[in-house]
Design a protein around this motif. Sequence first.
Motif, PDB file in Angstrom:
ATOM      1  N   THR A 195       0.837  -1.199   0.000  1.00 45.87           N
ATOM      2  CA  THR A 195       0.000   0.000   0.000  1.00 45.87           C
ATOM      3  C   THR A 195       0.874   1.252   0.000  1.00 45.87           C
ATOM      4  O   THR A 195       1.783   1.364   0.811  1.00 45.87           O
ATOM      5  N   PRO A 196       0.614   2.205  -0.904  1.00 46.69           N
ATOM      6  CA  PRO A 196       1.341   3.484  -0.844  1.00 46.69           C
ATOM      7  C   PRO A 196       1.019   4.208   0.466  1.00 46.69           C
ATOM      8  O   PRO A 196      -0.144   4.433   0.783  1.00 46.69           O
ATOM      9  N   LEU A 197       2.036   4.549   1.219  1.00 46.94           N
ATOM     10  CA  LEU A 197       1.859   5.150   2.538  1.00 46.94           C
ATOM     11  C   LEU A 197       2.410   6.563   2.572  1.00 46.94           C
ATOM     12  O   LEU A 197       3.309   6.931   1.812  1.00 46.94           O
ATOM     13  N   LEU A 198       1.870   7.356   3.483  1.00 45.75           N
ATOM     14  CA  LEU A 198       2.482   8.628   3.851  1.00 45.75           C
ATOM     15  C   LEU A 198       3.651   8.315   4.782  1.00 45.75           C
ATOM     16  O   LEU A 198       3.467   7.634   5.790  1.00 45.75           O
ATOM     17  N   VAL A 199       4.838   8.777   4.451  1.00 47.44           N
ATOM     18  CA  VAL A 199       6.022   8.399   5.223  1.00 47.44           C
ATOM     19  C   VAL A 199       6.882   9.620   5.512  1.00 47.44           C
ATOM     20  O   VAL A 199       6.777  10.658   4.858  1.00 47.44           O
ATOM     21  N   ARG A 200       7.740   9.469   6.535  1.00 47.76           N
ATOM     22  CA  ARG A 200       8.764  10.467   6.815  1.00 47.76           C
ATOM     23  C   ARG A 200       9.894  10.328   5.795  1.00 47.76           C
ATOM     24  O   ARG A 200       9.986   9.360   5.049  1.00 47.76           O
ATOM     25  N   ALA A 243      -0.769   5.899   7.283  1.00 47.97           N
ATOM     26  CA  ALA A 243       0.621   6.127   7.683  1.00 47.97           C
ATOM     27  C   ALA A 243       0.943   5.261   8.884  1.00 47.97           C
ATOM     28  O   ALA A 243       0.052   4.746   9.563  1.00 47.97           O
ATOM     29  N   VAL A 244       2.234   5.106   9.146  1.00 49.85           N
ATOM     30  CA  VAL A 244       2.717   4.430  10.344  1.00 49.85           C
ATOM     31  C   VAL A 244       3.418   5.484  11.187  1.00 49.85           C
ATOM     32  O   VAL A 244       4.401   6.081  10.753  1.00 49.85           O
ATOM     33  N   LEU A 245       2.881   5.731  12.390  1.00 47.05           N
ATOM     34  CA  LEU A 245       3.381   6.812  13.239  1.00 47.05           C
ATOM     35  C   LEU A 245       3.543   6.338  14.679  1.00 47.05           C
ATOM     36  O   LEU A 245       2.941   5.347  15.093  1.00 47.05           O
ATOM     37  N   SER A 246       4.304   7.091  15.435  1.00 49.96           N
ATOM     38  CA  SER A 246       4.495   6.804  16.852  1.00 49.96           C
ATOM     39  C   SER A 246       3.202   7.023  17.628  1.00 49.96           C
ATOM     40  O   SER A 246       2.439   7.963  17.359  1.00 49.96           O
ATOM     41  N   THR A 247       2.967   6.157  18.617  1.00 54.96           N
ATOM     42  CA  THR A 247       1.818   6.381  19.498  1.00 54.96           C
ATOM     43  C   THR A 247       1.946   7.713  20.226  1.00 54.96           C
ATOM     44  O   THR A 247       0.936   8.317  20.590  1.00 54.96           O
ATOM     45  N   LEU A 248       3.169   8.182  20.446  1.00 55.06           N
ATOM     46  CA  LEU A 248       3.357   9.487  21.065  1.00 55.06           C
ATOM     47  C   LEU A 248       2.756  10.597  20.212  1.00 55.06           C
ATOM     48  O   LEU A 248       2.245  11.592  20.735  1.00 55.06           O
ATOM     49  N   ALA A 249       2.810  10.420  18.883  1.00 56.14           N
ATOM     50  CA  ALA A 249       2.366  11.470  17.964  1.00 56.14           C
ATOM     51  C   ALA A 249       0.865  11.447  17.703  1.00 56.14           C
ATOM     52  O   ALA A 249       0.307  12.452  17.267  1.00 56.14           O
ATOM     53  N   VAL A 250       0.204  10.311  17.947  1.00 57.02           N
ATOM     54  CA  VAL A 250      -1.205  10.203  17.537  1.00 57.02           C
ATOM     55  C   VAL A 250      -2.147   9.837  18.676  1.00 57.02           C
ATOM     56  O   VAL A 250      -3.351   9.678  18.447  1.00 57.02           O
ATOM     57  N   SER A 251      -1.650   9.699  19.903  1.00 61.60           N
ATOM     58  CA  SER A 251      -2.502   9.222  20.994  1.00 61.60           C
ATOM     59  C   SER A 251      -3.719  10.118  21.203  1.00 61.60           C
ATOM     60  O   SER A 251      -4.836   9.622  21.415  1.00 61.60           O
TER      61      SER A 251
END
Length: 300
Positions: A195-200, A243-251
């Motif tokens: 899947t095309p993802l939004l990434v850093r 996207a795949v992100l840190s739980t810190l960033a999306v909690s």
Amino acid sequence: MFSRWPDLGVLELLVGVDDHGSLGAASRSAGIAQPNASRAIKKLEAQVGTPLLQRRPTGSTLTPEGTVLAHWSRKVLDDARQLLDIAAGMREKRAAELTVSASMTVAEHLMPAWLGQFRRTAPDVTIHLQVRNSTQVFDDVTAGNCDVGFVESPTVPRALHSVAVARDRLVVVVDPRHPWTRRRRPLSIAELAQTPLLVREPGSGTRTTLDLALQEYARAAPLLELGSGAAVRTSVLGGVGPAVLSTLAVSAQVDSGELTVIEVEELHLDRVLRAVWRPPRQLEGPAGDLVRLVRRGPAR
């Protein structure tokens, strides 16, 4: 071609729109009245000869050209900050100084509390915080441009010493309207990889952790590469893609229902956040004090 150099303040506004998702939020972050911010952006558009914002009744966001210019503006501002750091270093030094280089996830979500607590225990220490991606933090530490670094990368260069200071987990997130939210079974790792993802950007700890986890699978090209976790999160909130992100960033967004976590079968993205420094092995001075404070955890 520019007839004169662009103002750094307007470049900071452009990066702010990229980071925060709107001109209004960027102007508030910069402490500028929105009408003044809008006039500054219009002046920059006249200089470059192309629209940089998509203006809608609900707010202004970047055009594709604006996104490209924001990317390069971020580099210009980084260099300008380094110039200011060098100029500051030419002044008479105070009794003690501490320069910290931190990857973006750590800097945005953990470092404010850590440095606040450190400030209470060492009020006479002058603190300089440099916000980088993990690869750039390693470069800063190796070159001696900081006293200690904090990273979320799964690997550390062999020449550096490190110690674990916290733990974190990456999760797959989408906006609630995404088709994945209606699945009855977890996503497979292969489906995620395809899947095309939004990434850093390459070099970030989040990107490196994801790439290592999916290295044995056929990968789709990224949907977008963005220069900060905040920009990725804003794009997911806007329905651009997963996207795949840190739980810190999306909690906060997950708790409020603005984002949905998608389970992926047998995908483990737990990671260790580390402090890193150059030899000797024993870290002394304010840098050592900061690391010991962080490892002890929050003050009680």
